[in-house]
Scaffold this motif. Structure first.
Motif, short mmCIF file in Angstrom:
data_model
loop_
_atom_site.label_atom_id
_atom_site.label_comp_id
_atom_site.label_asym_id
_atom_site.label_seq_id
_atom_site.Cartn_x
_atom_site.Cartn_y
_atom_site.Cartn_z
N ASN A 1 8.70 11.90 11.49
CA ASN A 1 9.27 10.74 12.14
C ASN A 1 8.88 10.70 13.54
OD1 ASN A 1 10.90 10.12 10.07
ND2 ASN A 1 12.44 11.70 10.50
N GLY A 2 7.31 11.05 13.88
CA GLY A 2 7.10 10.87 15.30
C GLY A 2 7.26 12.03 16.13
N LYS A 3 7.68 13.21 15.70
CA LYS A 3 7.56 14.51 16.37
C LYS A 3 7.13 15.33 15.66
CE LYS A 3 12.17 12.95 18.75
NZ LYS A 3 11.64 13.18 20.18
N PHE A 4 6.77 16.40 16.39
CA PHE A 4 5.94 17.44 15.95
C PHE A 4 6.71 18.80 16.23
CE2 PHE A 4 2.95 14.31 17.11
CZ PHE A 4 2.01 14.32 15.86
N TYR A 5 6.96 19.55 14.95
CA TYR A 5 8.02 20.61 14.96
C TYR A 5 7.35 21.84 14.82
CZ TYR A 5 11.74 17.20 14.72
OH TYR A 5 12.52 16.17 14.83
N TRP A 6 7.19 22.65 15.57
CA TRP A 6 6.47 23.86 15.70
C TRP A 6 7.38 25.04 15.35
CZ3 TRP A 6 2.24 24.72 19.73
CH2 TRP A 6 1.19 25.78 19.51
N PHE A 7 7.23 25.58 13.83
CA PHE A 7 8.12 26.72 13.52
C PHE A 7 7.32 27.94 13.76
CE2 PHE A 7 9.48 22.95 11.25
CZ PHE A 7 10.77 23.24 11.09
N VAL A 8 7.82 28.90 14.42
CA VAL A 8 7.33 30.07 15.13
C VAL A 8 8.12 31.26 14.55
CG1 VAL A 8 6.31 28.72 16.86
CG2 VAL A 8 8.54 30.11 17.13
N SER A 9 7.23 32.42 14.74
CA SER A 9 7.99 33.66 14.23
C SER A 9 7.82 34.85 15.60
CB SER A 9 7.39 34.39 13.03
OG SER A 9 6.15 34.69 12.92
#
Length: 319
Positions: A103-111
């Motif tokens: 939806n036009g956003k960038f989600y950065w899943f990190v550990s």
């Protein structure tokens, strides 16, 4: 005046640093745990950043970096728009991560690791950062960890909640897989910052860590770092559902040069399939000073993956 112009030109060259794609593709810093995505006409590559010295005997990973290309040969360095310091609850290193658009956003899943506080006794944790652009700036999306060590109970060690990988299925449902020693998965809500339902557990054959989940045509793939004789290798499973059951398909990548770990990152771009990984082949490189590489990936007619051929040449320029 001439001196000022010369300094300005030098600054511009550093800001838009370009490198030739011959493995390793990133040569000016040590990078690890590659995560590629395609946005519009550009491939963006998200990596970790090894800063350990040659004498260090453990990981030191300062932050996460972003690179981009439109031809698979010329790479632009966008710097480090995210680090554990972005998260008020975090401490420790920037372990494997994956960025995904919705939806036009960038989600950065990190550990990374969680501070000892009233919420957690410490241990590995998964956070989510968000940005309106693939290159950032990124900020903590929820102000707390998405997953903490106390939420998973199948493994007793404190570093099992690492290496998140995320996919969004054709029906819009998002899934996150992660883990060390066992693989965990959950559904995510549409906002990408909340877990939807219970945490599930599985143990693919020889699984160690670093899962990568994706869909190609009607087949789902779970690719991961596995237990080799001397160091990690890459194996994979397939399924007709993102929740399994998973069928083990075997080994696709042997040990890499001069590094105990390896990590898959897979993407289709401009008509070809690419397999990203890391090794320790740069001068002074090693298991704690790794470098991202890329080679071609090929599928058989039935959808199974052909064995990856690791090369120093890398891939050809897209014309």
């Amino acid at each position: 005046m001439k001196l000022n112009i010369r300094i300005l030109l030098m600054f511009c060259c550093v800001s838009t640093f370009e490198i030739t794609a011959q493995n390793p593709i990133i040569k000016h810093i040590f990078t690890a745990d590659p995560s590629p995505i395609v946005h519009k006409d550009t491939l963006f590559l998200y990596t970790g950043h090894d800063v350990a010295t040659e004498a260090d005997t453990n990981y030191k990973m300062a932050d996460w970096h972003v690179f981009s290309t439109t031809d698979m040969v010329t790479w632009k360095d966008h710097g480090a728009p995210l680090s554990p310091d972005t998260f008020s609850w975090a401490t420790g290193d920037a372990y494997a991560a994956q960025c995904i658009e919705r939806n036009g956003k960038f989600y950065w899943f990190v550990s990374t690791f969680h501070k000892k506080d009233e919420v957690s006794g410490g241990g590995a944790a998964i956070g989510v950062a968000v940005s309106d652009r693939p290159t950032g700036p990124f900020k903590d999306a929820i102000g707390k960890a998405l997953v903490i060590n106390e939420m998973t109970t199948d493994m007793k060690h404190s570093w099992d909640d690492i290496d998140p990988t995320v996919m969004i299925d054709d029906d819009g449902q998002a899934y996150m897989y992660w883990g060390n020693a066992s693989c965990k998965w959950v559904k995510l809500k549409e906002n990408m910052i909340e877990i939807d339902g219970q945490i599930n557990y599985l143990k693919p054959k020889n699984f160690i860590e670093g899962p990568w989940i994706y869909k190609r045509k009607e087949m789902y793939y779970l690719v991961y770092a596995s237990k080799g004789e001397k160091a990690e290798t890459i194996e994979y499973c397939t399924s007709d559902s993102p929740t399994g059951p998973w069928k083990h398909q075997g080994l696709i990548q042997e040990n890499v040069t001069n590094s105990f770990t390896t990590h898959p990152g897979i993407v289709d771009y401009k008509g070809k399939s690419y397999f990203f990984y890391h090794n320790g082949s740069l001068p002074t490189g090693g298991s704690y000073r790794r470098s991202v590489c890329v080679d071609y990936m090929y599928y058989n007619p039935d959808g199974t993956i052909q064995k990856i051929v690791q090369t120093t040449k890398g891939v050809s320029k897209i014309k």
